[in-house]
Design a protein around this motif. Structure first.
Motif, PDB file in Angstrom:
ATOM      1  N   UNK A  25       0.755  -1.226  -0.053  1.00 33.70           N
ATOM      2  CA  UNK A  25       0.234   0.042   0.064  1.00 33.70           C
ATOM      3  C   UNK A  25       0.868   1.277  -0.037  1.00 33.70           C
ATOM      4  N   UNK A  26       0.412   2.130  -0.541  1.00 27.54           N
ATOM      5  CA  UNK A  26       0.844   3.639  -0.455  1.00 27.54           C
ATOM      6  C   UNK A  26       0.158   4.558   0.547  1.00 27.54           C
ATOM      7  N   UNK A  27       0.487   5.042   1.433  1.00 26.62           N
ATOM      8  CA  UNK A  27      -0.112   6.017   2.386  1.00 26.62           C
ATOM      9  C   UNK A  27       0.253   7.535   2.060  1.00 26.62           C
ATOM     10  N   UNK A  28      -0.822   8.260   1.655  1.00 35.54           N
ATOM     11  CA  UNK A  28      -0.628   9.688   1.271  1.00 35.54           C
ATOM     12  C   UNK A  28      -1.030  10.562   2.562  1.00 35.54           C
ATOM     13  N   UNK A  29      -0.333  11.301   3.222  1.00 35.20           N
ATOM     14  CA  UNK A  29      -0.666  12.186   4.434  1.00 35.20           C
ATOM     15  C   UNK A  29      -0.526  13.668   3.728  1.00 35.20           C
ATOM     16  N   UNK A  30      -1.710  14.226   3.733  1.00 31.66           N
ATOM     17  CA  UNK A  30      -1.764  15.607   3.347  1.00 31.66           C
ATOM     18  C   UNK A  30      -2.364  16.753   4.265  1.00 31.66           C
ATOM     19  N   UNK A  31      -2.007  17.850   4.412  1.00 35.77           N
ATOM     20  CA  UNK A  31      -2.554  18.671   4.978  1.00 35.77           C
ATOM     21  C   UNK A  31      -3.147  19.765   4.085  1.00 35.77           C
ATOM     22  N   UNK A  32      -4.504  19.765   3.662  1.00 35.44           N
ATOM     23  CA  UNK A  32      -4.878  20.367   2.610  1.00 35.44           C
ATOM     24  C   UNK A  32      -4.189  19.806   1.289  1.00 35.44           C
ATOM     25  N   UNK A  33      -3.490  20.573   0.537  1.00 34.93           N
ATOM     26  CA  UNK A  33      -2.810  19.990  -0.632  1.00 34.93           C
ATOM     27  C   UNK A  33      -1.342  19.928  -0.366  1.00 34.93           C
ATOM     28  N   UNK A  34      -0.804  20.207   0.697  1.00 38.73           N
ATOM     29  CA  UNK A  34       0.341  19.795   1.043  1.00 38.73           C
ATOM     30  C   UNK A  34       0.832  18.534   1.433  1.00 38.73           C
ATOM     31  N   UNK A  35       1.559  17.866   0.673  1.00 38.59           N
ATOM     32  CA  UNK A  35       1.750  16.497   0.882  1.00 38.59           C
ATOM     33  C   UNK A  35       3.015  16.418   2.145  1.00 38.59           C
ATOM     34  N   UNK A  36       2.954  15.605   2.878  1.00 31.90           N
ATOM     35  CA  UNK A  36       4.232  15.392   3.874  1.00 31.90           C
ATOM     36  C   UNK A  36       5.011  14.348   3.222  1.00 31.90           C
ATOM     37  N   UNK A  37       6.190  14.288   3.927  1.00 27.86           N
ATOM     38  CA  UNK A  37       7.054  13.173   3.557  1.00 27.86           C
ATOM     39  C   UNK A  37       7.960  13.624   2.113  1.00 27.86           C
ATOM     40  N   UNK A  38       7.865  15.050   2.090  1.00 20.59           N
ATOM     41  CA  UNK A  38       8.692  15.767   0.949  1.00 20.59           C
ATOM     42  C   UNK A  38       7.877  15.481  -0.564  1.00 20.59           C
ATOM     43  N   UNK A  39       6.421  15.449  -0.086  1.00 24.45           N
ATOM     44  CA  UNK A  39       5.914  14.962  -1.357  1.00 24.45           C
ATOM     45  C   UNK A  39       5.660  13.699  -1.955  1.00 24.45           C
ATOM     46  N   UNK A  40       6.101  12.638  -1.111  1.00 25.34           N
ATOM     47  CA  UNK A  40       6.201  11.355  -1.443  1.00 25.34           C
ATOM     48  C   UNK A  40       5.121  10.475  -0.413  1.00 25.34           C
ATOM     49  N   UNK A  41       4.465   9.314  -0.869  1.00 23.84           N
ATOM     50  CA  UNK A  41       3.826   8.430  -0.105  1.00 23.84           C
ATOM     51  C   UNK A  41       4.693   7.838   0.815  1.00 23.84           C
ATOM     52  N   UNK A  42       4.017   7.325   1.939  1.00 20.63           N
ATOM     53  CA  UNK A  42       4.819   6.294   2.849  1.00 20.63           C
ATOM     54  C   UNK A  42       4.478   4.811   2.416  1.00 20.63           C
ATOM     55  N   UNK A  43       5.419   3.769   2.357  1.00 19.81           N
ATOM     56  CA  UNK A  43       5.213   2.494   1.879  1.00 19.81           C
ATOM     57  C   UNK A  43       4.639   1.816   2.861  1.00 19.81           C
ATOM     58  N   UNK A  44       3.708   1.059   2.878  1.00 16.82           N
ATOM     59  CA  UNK A  44       3.099   0.260   3.994  1.00 16.82           C
ATOM     60  C   UNK A  44       2.572  -1.248   3.424  1.00 16.82           C
ATOM     61  N   UNK A  45       3.187  -2.541   4.031  1.00 20.60           N
ATOM     62  CA  UNK A  45       2.718  -3.580   3.830  1.00 20.60           C
ATOM     63  C   UNK A  45       1.720  -4.275   4.763  1.00 20.60           C
ATOM     64  N   UNK A  46       0.796  -4.504   4.256  1.00 15.31           N
ATOM     65  CA  UNK A  46      -0.304  -5.557   5.014  1.00 15.31           C
ATOM     66  C   UNK A  46      -0.083  -7.018   4.895  1.00 15.31           C
ATOM     67  N   UNK A  47       0.167  -7.700   5.853  1.00 12.94           N
ATOM     68  CA  UNK A  47       0.157  -9.272   5.970  1.00 12.94           C
ATOM     69  C   UNK A  47      -0.880  -9.793   6.116  1.00 12.94           C
ATOM     70  N   UNK A  48      -1.152 -11.199   5.726  1.00 11.18           N
ATOM     71  CA  UNK A  48      -2.301 -11.861   5.968  1.00 11.18           C
ATOM     72  C   UNK A  48      -2.337 -12.187   7.250  1.00 11.18           C
ATOM     73  N   UNK A  49      -3.627 -12.410   7.779  1.00 11.92           N
ATOM     74  CA  UNK A  49      -3.989 -12.931   9.244  1.00 11.92           C
ATOM     75  C   UNK A  49      -3.797 -14.217   9.351  1.00 11.92           C
TER      76      UNK A  49
END
Length: 857
Positions: free
Chosen positions: A468-492
Motif C-alpha cells: 500500500x501507499x499512504x498519502x498524508x496531506x494537510x490540505x494540498x500539502x503532501x508530507x514526506x517531501x511530497x512522497x507516499x509512505x510505503x506500507x505492507x499488510x500481511x495476511x492474518x
C-alpha cells in the motif's frame, strides 16, 4: 515279317516328311490372349465434393478364369492426377481393389482439391495403354480453422467510433475456397469477433454485423471499436472455432477532442488548499468516447469568489502538458475563502465538462518537509487488526502548525488499485484541558469540528493483504517531501472454517504418484504462505477388498507454491477407496474427508501421439485412434476417424523482408510477384505497395531502404543473388526477416508439421570496397613480385656478411690460441733480448728529441 517291318519304316518316314507341312496343334501349347482393361465411373458419377470417396470400375476383357489369380497378384493399376501418381495434394487414399471376381474390381480415391481434373489410369504389368477419365470436385462446407481472416480496407488502423471491416476467405476443411452460392453456406450468426488488449484483458466492440459476400468473393464482417489503444481481434466461426491468421492486430486512434466530454481532476484528489500554496488540477483531453486525445489543445481559466461573485485575477496561470492527452493547470492562491474555477475553450466558448470546479483556501502554514508521520502503522499492518500512527504538523520554522481536523487527509491505497482503506483521524491533546477538548471533538460529527490541533492520531483496519501507499496531506500539502509512505499488510491467521479447496483426481491408478493441492486463507480470503512444515496429508480410512499387512498409502511433504497453495503427492498401492484429510497443526481443514478411488489400468484411456511422415507434394490419411486405448467405448469429441495432412511442403509461401539503416537496396524481381512487393523509401518508415512499375524481360527493379515481397524459397534465393547495395557510407547493417505467413511449415525433413509458424531474423554487416581493374591488379602483382625479389637479395647479402663475420671471428680465435702457445715456448734469454731492444729504442728516441730542441734554439 520282313515286309511288315519295311512297311512300318515307310510309314514313319512319311509322317516325318508330312509333319512340317501340317500346323502344330498337339506338340506346342496354346498362347493365352493378353488381357485388356477399360475404366469407368461407378454409376456414371464423375462429380464429387472434396472428401468424398470416388470409385472407378475396372472392366476386364480376354481374362480367362484360370488367369484371374495371376492378374490379381501381379496387376499394377495406377492413378495419376496432374502429373502426380498416387497420393498427392490432389487425391488421397488411392487404392486398387482386386478382391473377388473381376466384375467387382475397382480403384478408389478421395479427391482433396476443388476444380476440374483428368484422371490418367494405366496398368503397368500388361502394358494395356493409358485411359483417361474426367471428373470435377466441389468444395465442402465452410470450415472455420481453414478459412482466412484479414483486414479488408486497411492494415489494422482505425479511428475510435468508425467501422472496422474484417474480410473472411471461406474455405473447407481441405483448404479449398468456397465460392459464392455454394450449398451449406453459413449465414448471420455463424461468425463473430471478440477483442482484448495485448495483455489479454477483454474489451467490448460495438455494432457487430455480418454483411455477406463482397465483390471479390469474400465475406465481410464489421464492428465499431470505441476504445483507443492496441488490441487483438479474434475472429470465430461456428461458435468458438478460431479462423486462420486470427487474432488480427488492431490499432485504434482517438477521435477529435470533445470539450464537453473532457474532464478535470484535482491533483492528489483534494480541492482544499493551504493559503500561499499552488493550485494544481489536471485537464484530461478526451474525444466523444472518453479516449485521451494526445494533441495539445489551448485552454483558458477564470476564478470567481463564490460569496461575492466577483472575479479574482489570476496573474501566474500556467498550463503545460504532463502526459499524452493530459495538461496541468496551476496558479498560486493568496486569499482564503471559497472560489469557483472555470476552464474553457476561448475560441469555442465552451466550458470543460460544462461544469465549474469549486475549491476552498484555508489559513495554514504546514511545511511538507518538516511535518511527518511516525508509528508502526505507517510501515506495516496485519489484515483484520487495528493499526495506527501519529501525524505531526510543523511549519518551516519547525513550530507546531495547528489546523482543523477536516484539513488533514490520509489516503491508504493499494498499489495494484484494488483496495482502499478508510482511516479514522482524531486530534491528539496532552493537557487535561486538551483532553476535554478531545472528548468534545470526538462527540461532534466528523468534518464539522472547528477545533485545531497539530498532532493527530490515525487508525485503520485493513482487510486485503498487499503493498500500500499512504498519502498524508494537510490540505494540498503532501508530507514526506511530497512522497507516499510505503506500507505492507500481511495476511492474518489461517481460518480453519474456510474450505481448503483440495484439487485432486477422484479416480487414480494404483502405485502411481498422484497430486493434491490445497489452499490456505485467512478470514478475509488472503492467501497465507510459508506454512508447509505444519501441513500434512492424512489417510483417515481405506476400503480395500484385499487384506494386506504392509502400508497401503504413502504421502510426501507439502511444497509451498508461494501463492497460498501447497502441493503434495501420494501413492496408493492397492485398489479400493481412500478417505483423506488435510491437517494444519493437527487441526483438520474442511472438507474432511475427501475421497479418491484407486482403479485398475483398464479403466483409464491411453492416448499416444501420432507421428506421421509425408513426402513433399503428397498426402496421407491415418486413423487417429489406431494406437490409442479408449476406456469404456468411443471417446467423446472425436468425430473424424482420419485426418489428411495437406500442403506439408518445403516450398511454402514466404515473406522476405530486407532493410538497411542507410543507403539504398537495389533488387531485380520477376514480374509475377509484383502484386506482393512493397517498398520503404528514404525518410519513410511505412511499407508502401507499388503504384507503377516497368517490366523488362518479365522482370522489374526495386530501389529503396527496405524491400518486402511474398514468394517461395526459390524466389527468395534468386532475389538474394540479385541484391545490390548503394550508398555513401562504406559500412552499414542489413536486416533480413523471413517468415512462412503462419503456414506452420516443415523443418528440417518435412516429417512433421511444426507447432508454431516459422520465422527468423538475421543482421548482416555490409562493408563496401572499391573493385580493382585488371591493369591495377597487374601493377599490384608486379610490385609484390619485385618486393619478394628484393627481400631475397637482401637476405642473400645478409647471409654473405654473416658467413664472413663468422669466418673472421673463427680466424681471430685461432690466432689468439697460437699466440698463447708461442708465448709459453719463449726462453729467458729471448725475453731479455727483447727487453734490451726496447730499451735501445727508447734511448734513441730521447736523443733525437734533444737534438731537435737544440736546432730550434
Amino acid at each position: 515279317m520282313a515286309n511288315s517291318v519295311a512297311l512300318s519304316l515307310l510309314t514313319v518316314s512319311l509322317l516325318l516328311c508330312v509333319a512340317p507341312l501340317l500346323p502344330s496343334t498337339a506338340q506346342e501349347p496354346s498362347i493365352a490372349p493378353r488381357p485388356a482393361f477399360a475404366f469407368g465411373w461407378l454409376g456414371d458419377r464423375s462429380a464429387f465434393r472434396a472428401g468424398d470417396t470416388a470409385v472407378i470400375v475396372i472392366m476386364s476383357f480376354d481374362l480367362p478364369d484360370a488367369n484371374v489369380s495371376a492378374v490379381r497378384r501381379s496387376g499394377s493399376f495406377t492413378l495419376t492426377v496432374r502429373g502426380k501418381t498416387g497420393n498427392s495434394t490432389y487425391v488421397a487414399d488411392v487404392s486398387a481393389r482386386l478382391e473377388g471376381a473381376p466384375p467387382s474390381w475397382n480403384i478408389t480415391f478421395v479427391p482433396l482439391r476443388a476444380g476440374d481434373f483428368v484422371a490418367v489410369l494405366e496398368e503397368e504389368r500388361f502394358a494395356v495403354g493409358v485411359s483417361t477419365l474426367y471428373y470435377t470436385v466441389a468444395a465442402r462446407d465452410v470450415h472455420p480453422s481453414a478459412s482466412l481472416a484479414s483486414w479488408m480496407y486497411f492494415s489494422g488502423y482505425v479511428v475510435a467510433g468508425s467501422k472496422a471491416f474484417v474480410s473472411v476467405t471461406p474455405r473447407d476443411a481441405f483448404g479449398n475456397d468456397v465460392p459464392r452460392g455454394a450449398d451449406g453456406m453459413p449465414g448471420d450468426g455463424y461468425f463473430r469477433v471478440s477483442g482484448s488488449y495485448l495483455n489479454g484483458t477483454a474489451v467490448e466492440f460495438l455494432d457487430f454485423q455480418y454483411n455477406g459476400w463482397t465483390g471479390d468473393g469474400r465475406l465481410s464482417l464489421e464492428f465499431v471499436p470505441t476504445l483507443a489503444g492496441d488490441f487483438l481481434v479474434q475472429v470465430y466461426g461456428d461458435n468458438n472455432m478460431t479462423l486462420r491468421d486470427s487474432p488480427l492486430l488492431l490499432t485504434v486512434k482517438p477521435g477529435p477532442i470533445d470539450i464537453a466530454k473532457s474532464t478535470a481532476d484535482w491533483k492528489h484528489g483534494t480541492n482544499v488548499l493551504q493559503i500561499f500554496s499552488k493550485l494544481e488540477i489536471f485537464i484530461n483531453q478526451k474525444d466523444s468516447y472518453g479516449n485521451l486525445v494526445p494533441e495539445i489543445h489551448p485552454f483558458d481559466a477564470a476564478v470567481v469568489e463564490k460569496a461575492s461573485n466577483l472575479s479574482v485575477p489570476v496573474g501566474d496561470l500556467r498550463i503545460e502538458a504532463v502526459a499524452e492527452g493530459i495538461q496541468l493547470l496551476s496558479f498560486n492562491v493568496g486569499e482564503p475563502g471559497e472560489f469557483v474555477l472555470t476552464i474553457f475553450d476561448l475560441q469555442l466558448k465552451q466550458k470543460l465538462s460544462n461544469i465549474a470546479y469549486i475549491y476552498n483556501v484555508f489559513v495554514g502554514y504546514s511545511d511538507g518537509s518538516n511535518s511527518f508521520a511516525n508509528g508502526s502503522g505507517i510501515t506495516q499492518s496485519v489484515a483484520g487488526s487495528v493499526s495506527s500512527f501519529m501525524v505531526f504538523l510543523e511549519d518551516q520554522y519547525r513550530d507546531p502548525s495547528p489546523v482543523e481536523t477536516a484539513m488533514l487527509q490520509v489516503q491508504i491505497l493499494s498499489r495494484n488499485g484494488t483496495s482502499v482503506v478508510n482511516p479514522i483521524i482524531s486530534p491528539r491533546h496532552y493537557t487535561w484541558m486538551d483532553r476535554i477538548l478531545q472528548i468534545m471533538d470526538l462527540l461532534m460529527v466528523a468534518g464539522n469540528s472547528t477545533l485545531q490541533a497539530s498532532h493527530f492520531n490515525v487508525s485503520y483496519t485493513p482487510e486485503i493483504a498487499g503493498e500500500y501507499d499512504i498519502w498524508v496531506l494537510c490540505g494540498n500539502i503532501v508530507l514526506n517531501n511530497g512522497n507516499p509512505y510505503a506500507m505492507t499488510v500481511s495476511p492474518g491467521a489461517v481460518s480453519t472454517s474456510i474450505p481448503s479447496d483440495p484439487l485432486f483426481e477422484p479416480r487414480v491408478k494404483r502405485s502411481v504418484r498422484n497430486e493434491v493441492t490445497v489452499r490456505l486463507r485467512d478470514l478475509f480470503m488472503n492467501p497465507v504462505v510459508s506454512l508447509e512444515p505444519k501441513l500434512r496429508l492424512q489417510l483417515t480410512s481405506a476400503n480395500i477388498p484385499t487384506l494386506v499387512n504392509t502400508s497401503s498409502f504413502a504421502a510426501e511433504e507439502f511444497v509451498d507454491n508461494k501463492d497460498g497453495s501447497y502441493t503434495t503427492h501420494y501413492v496408493a498401492k492397492y485398489l479400493g477407496s481412500y478417505s483423506l484429510c488435510t491437517q494444519l497443526n493437527n487441526t483438520q481443514l474442511p472438507p474432511c474427508p475427501f475421497e479418491v478411488h484407486v482403479l485398475g489400468d483398464d479403466y483409464f484411456s491411453e492416448v499416444q501421439n501420432d507421428n506421421i511422415s509425408v513426402w513433399e507434394d503428397e498426402s496421407v490419411s491415418f486413423d487417429v485412434l489406431s494406437n490409442d486405448y479408449i476406456a469404456a467405448g468411443q471417446p467423446e469429441g472425436v468425430y473424424l476417424s482420419s485426418v489428411c495432412l495437406l500442403r506439408n511442403k518445403s516450398h511454402l509461401l514466404l515473406v522476405l523482408s530486407l532493410e538497411v539503416l542507410e543507403g539504398t537496396l537495389v533488387m531485380t524481381l520477376p514480374a509475377g510477384i509484383v502484386a506482393t512487393a512493397e517498398l520503404k523509401a528514404d525518410g519513410n518508415n511505412h511499407w508502401q505497395s507499388l503504384q507503377a512499375y516497368v517490366a523488362i524481360a518479365h522482370h522489374f527493379v526495386l530501389r529503396g531502404t527496405g524491400i518486402r515481397f511474398h514468394g517461395n524459397v526459390s524466389d527468395c534465393n534468386n532475389a538474394m543473388q540479385r541484391l545490390f547495395y548503394q550508398g555513401a557510407s562504406h559500412e552499414t547493417r542489413l536486416f533480413i526477416t523471413v517468415n512462412d505467413l503462419g503456414n506452420y511449415g516443415c523443418y528440417p525433413d518435412c516429417s512433421e508439421m511444426m507447432s508454431t509458424p516459422l520465422s527468423t531474423a538475421k543482421t548482416v554487416r555490409l562493408v563496401k570496397t572499391k573493385p580493382m581493374n585488371s591493369r591495377r591488379a597487374i601493377l599490384v602483382g608486379s610490385a609484390i613480385a619485385i618486393e619478394i625479389l628484393a627481400m631475397l637479395c637482401l637476405g642473400g647479402v645478409l647471409l654473405y656478411f654473416l658467413v664472413k663475420c663468422m669466418s673472421q671471428l673463427k680466424g681471430k680465435q685461432r690466432d689468439r690460441v697460437n699466440n698463447e702457445v708461442r708465448k709459453a715456448e719463449q726462453t729467458p734469454s729471448r725475453q731479455m733480448a727483447v727487453e734490451f731492444s726496447g730499451y735501445l729504442q727508447k734511448q734513441t728516441e730521447a736523443a733525437f728529441n734533444t737534438s731537435s730542441s737544440y736546432r730550434d734554439i
